[in-house]
Design an enzyme around this catalytic site. Structure first.
Site, PDB file in Angstrom:
ATOM      1  N   ASP A   1       0.860  -1.169   0.000  1.00  0.00           N
ATOM      2  CA  ASP A   1       0.000   0.000   0.000  1.00  0.00           C
ATOM      3  C   ASP A   1       0.906   1.232   0.000  1.00  0.00           C
ATOM      4  O   ASP A   1       2.113   1.138   0.244  1.00  0.00           O
ATOM      5  CB  ASP A   1      -0.948  -0.005   1.199  1.00  0.00           C
ATOM      6  CG  ASP A   1      -2.256   0.730   0.906  1.00  0.00           C
ATOM      7  OD1 ASP A   1      -2.271   1.574  -0.007  1.00  0.00           O
ATOM      8  OD2 ASP A   1      -3.261   0.471   1.584  1.00  0.00           O
TER       9      ASP A   1
ATOM     10  N   GLU B   1     -17.314   9.849   5.345  1.00  0.00           N
ATOM     11  CA  GLU B   1     -16.868   8.454   5.506  1.00  0.00           C
ATOM     12  C   GLU B   1     -15.935   8.163   4.344  1.00  0.00           C
ATOM     13  O   GLU B   1     -16.323   8.216   3.185  1.00  0.00           O
ATOM     14  CB  GLU B   1     -18.040   7.478   5.557  1.00  0.00           C
ATOM     15  CG  GLU B   1     -18.977   7.501   4.370  1.00  0.00           C
ATOM     16  CD  GLU B   1     -19.981   6.359   4.390  1.00  0.00           C
ATOM     17  OE1 GLU B   1     -19.866   5.449   5.231  1.00  0.00           O
ATOM     18  OE2 GLU B   1     -20.885   6.366   3.539  1.00  0.00           O
TER      19      GLU B   1
END
Length: 717
Positions: A248, A456
């Site tokens: 990542d 979110e």
């Protein structure tokens, strides 16, 4: 070339001509050109969670969780194929212009097959929900679509990979976002092999996913992008993964900066490379040569990683002529793909409540009030990791287009998405009187509330502008709750449309409004799909891929990765809306269900290592044509290791006209009869099983909401 051995041989030959420095340079996500070998620059970083992202115009599909709610793996496979087609079309043109920039390659870092175990996780809407079986089926389908494994329309597998998919984030990763760079997710072996790993395993073993991305956090003490347990032992060892592994973004520098498992960038680079991480999204692999000089890594390890990466590039046809090189740019956002986006948006919207107010009949209406901060906003249409659409259709615009000149549409923003006023110099809740006026002057109100990626989403990181993250609780912002209560008190019929990527507390709405439609983040033109459902052009048929809890009272801590008390399989209290629930405008009842080869009542003549066929008879006793999702849930009744509640083990979409009766077959995988014990071992344990076949879970709350129960089949092996 789908022949991996041939691709590996070509990669070995090419890499053998490189210097050590050149090989090391190719392990960066932004790999530079090597002109003397005819190798162009290549950027490994591209995104395609629900359409080609961040590189200009592309078809905008619903966010992943909204597509998951369709419970339609064949349709999701078609979406993946469409995304790959557009990715190829864009790549072909960019390459002609020698544009090798970020987000313009053929390696898509999608899908996200993490389990949405906690409703507070900001990135949960990137996933396919909370269930390992559903996630595995949809993950496999999307990978197959992206990689060109064949679709229902064209079952022929391509000679080359169409694009390279990437299953992420491996593994045991689902928040909290704010501490992901330093967090240690502790999961026992049962939860690992029962919940967190199955979707990844399916993507590797069934779909042949070309890439896997590691997570930021540690899992059981090891940083995921440098974990021997995860990468060497499980991924490559147990599952036989042959593709490449990517970190990542900037995760490897976390080893020394936050996890403190190493002290220097050289040590971090060495740890990741030795564990099997082939490409670094970040800059830590710039220290690989220094790590080599210090004896931390060998040239052979650098060579192996380079060979894996060039194997992928050969499989994509980057050095040959691939059959996808002639896909024209006109395929981007073409009519076929736009209709596909509409179809899956319609299939994924979930009707949570309806007292008969829906569908709206415009012939009987003079004025419709459309109210709410998400009514005319583009942001909640697209979620995160999105591309650019050439046209957006908001909820308001979809309703206006649906009714045309026949019905007057009044609109009010109602309130800000989360601030206490729309205009900075105004009083608090400066739009609420307008909202009440609109409601009072309307025959029916469509109230559009919810969230977007700023409320979110991902922890502030590359490309996210430090504006997103986890939810604190399940509540809508206070200003929206006040607007909901005010509008619901006007005495007019209210249809609540919820644009979120996760569960929110809808307890008040459930008690006080006439209908609730979970719209999700439906794609750039999602307002049209929503209007189709609101006005009855089609019946809603989506099912919840996540549990909608009543509240978080007694819920496990966010940092607790034990499955106890989480998701429908281990839930210890009644939900507001259960996993697998969703109403339609029809009423589809399962009249009977039985094993096809059932020997006698209550037992089956089944061998353990094969799938089981179930025959079900469905009847639409309602007055509307509709799709319905037939679902099967199973539980081992005499095993101490079975989940608390029956688990999803099969599903299929069925279309039934009003009054139609239809026989449907379901295939129940043999693996459904296995359990996972505390040591992580999977096997058949016990002989008595309960199989439930219906249009929902076999729980009491679903029975209350639908007025129906699944058919129970008792099995004895």
């Amino acid at each position: 070339m789908r022949d991996r051995k041939k691709a590996e041989a070509a990669a070995r030959e090419l890499v053998s001509k490189m210097t050590l420095e050149e090989k090391a340079s190719q392990l960066r996500y932004d790999a530079p050109a090597i002109p003397r070998l005819g190798i162009p620059a290549y950027n490994w970083w591209n995104e395609a969670l629900h359409g080609v992202a961040r590189a200009g115009v592309a078809t905008s599909f619903p966010q992943a969780v909204g597509m998951a709610a369709a419970f339609d793996d064949s349709l999701l496979r078609a979406v993946g194929d469409a995304v790959a087609t557009e990715g190829r079309a864009k790549y072909n043109e960019y390459a002609k212009h020698n544009d090798r920039d970020i987000y313009k390659g053929l390696t898509f870092w999608s899908p996200n097959v993490n389990i949405f175990r906690d409703p507070r996780w900001g990135r949960g809407h990137e996933t396919y929900g909370e269930d390992p079986y559903l996630t595995s089926r949809l993950g496999v389908a999307y990978v197959e679509g992206l990689q060109g494994t064949g679709t229902a329309e064209d079952p022929k597998e391509g000679e080359y990979l169409k694009t390279a998919a990437c299953a992420k984030h491996f593994a045991v990763h689902s928040g909290p976002e704010g501490v992901r760079h330093e967090f240690n997710a502790v999961a026992n072996r049962k939860d690992m092999y029962e919940t967190y790993l199955p979707a990844f395993e399916a993507c590797v073993k069934e779909a042949g996913v070309e890439s896997v991305m590691g997570a930021y956090n540690r899992t059981n003490g090891e940083p995921c992008c440098g974990s021997n347990t995860l990468i060497r032992n499980i991924l490559r060892g147990e599952w036989g993964f042959q593709g490449h592994f990517v970190s990542d973004c900037w995760a490897i520098k976390d080893f020394h900066e936050h996890h403190c498992v190493t002290k220097t960038p050289e040590e971090s680079a060495a740890m990741a490379l030795k564990a099997g991480c082939d490409v670094n999204c970040g800059v830590t692999y710039l220290h690989l040569l220094k790590a080599y000089e210090q004896g931390m890594v060998t040239e052979g390890e650098i060579t192996q990683a380079a060979e894996r990466l060039f194997t992928t590039r050969y499989l994509l046809g980057c050095f040959d002529r691939a059959e996808y090189d002639d896909i024209p740019y006109e395929a981007v956002e073409c009519a076929k793909h736009l209709e596909l986006a509409q179809k899956i948006a319609r299939e994924g919207m979930v009707l949570l409540k309806n007292d008969g107010t829906l569908p709206l009949k415009k012939e009987g209406l003079k004025t419709i009030g459309v109210i709410g901060p998400n009514a005319n906003s583009r942001s909640p249409l697209v979620g995160n990791y999105h591309g650019t659409s050439s046209r957006y259709i908001t909820m308001l615009e979809g309703i206006q287009d649906a009714v045309g000149e026949d019905v007057r549409v009044l609109y009010s923003e109602g309130c800000h998405l989360y601030k206490d006023r729309v205009e900075a110099l105004a009083w608090r809740q400066d739009r609420i009187s307008e909202a009440l006026t609109v409601a009072e002057h309307s025959d029916v109100v469509v109230l559009c509330l919810g969230l977007d990626e700023t409320l979110e989403g991902e922890e502030g990181d590359t490309g996210n502008n430090y504006a997103s993250g986890d939810k604190i609780d399940l509540q809508l912002p206070e200003v929206q709750r006040e607007l909901l209560e005010a509008v619901a008190g006007c005495g007019k019929p209210v249809v609540l449309c919820v644009l979120t990527g996760s569960a929110v507390d809808l307890s008040f709405a459930d008690a006080h409004v006439n209908a609730i439609l979970q719209v999700w983040y439906p794609g750039a033109r999602g307002g049209k799909a929503a209007a189709d459902i609101l006005f009855g052009a089609c019946s809603p048929s989506g099912k919840l891929p996540v549990t909608f809890y009543r509240d978080l009272e007694g819920f496990p801590a966010f940092e607790d990765y034990s499955m106890k008390g989480r998701t429908y399989r281990y839930l210890e209290k009644e939900p507001l809306y259960p996993f697998g629930f969703g109403l339609t405008y029809g009423r589809v009842e399962v009249r009977e269900a039985a094993l096809v080869d059932q020997a006698a009542e209550g037992e089956a003549s089944c061998e353990k290592e094969r799938d089981y066929a179930v025959r079900a008879v469905l009847e639409n006793t309602g007055s509307y044509d509709t799709d319905e999702v037939l679902q099967a849930y199973i539980r081992a009744e005499d095993s101490a290791f079975a989940p608390l509640h029956p688990s999803l083990c099969a599903f299929t979409r069925v279309n039934l006209k009003a009054g139609e009766r239809k026989e449907v077959k379901l295939s129940i995988p043999a693996s459904s009869f296995t359990i996972v014990d505390e040591e992580g071992r999977r096997y058949v344990d016990g002989t008595h099983f309960s199989l439930y076949v219906g249009t929902s879970q076999p729980d009491e709350r679903s029975a209350q909401l639908t007025g129906m129960r699944p058919v129970k089949i008792a099995l004895e092996l």
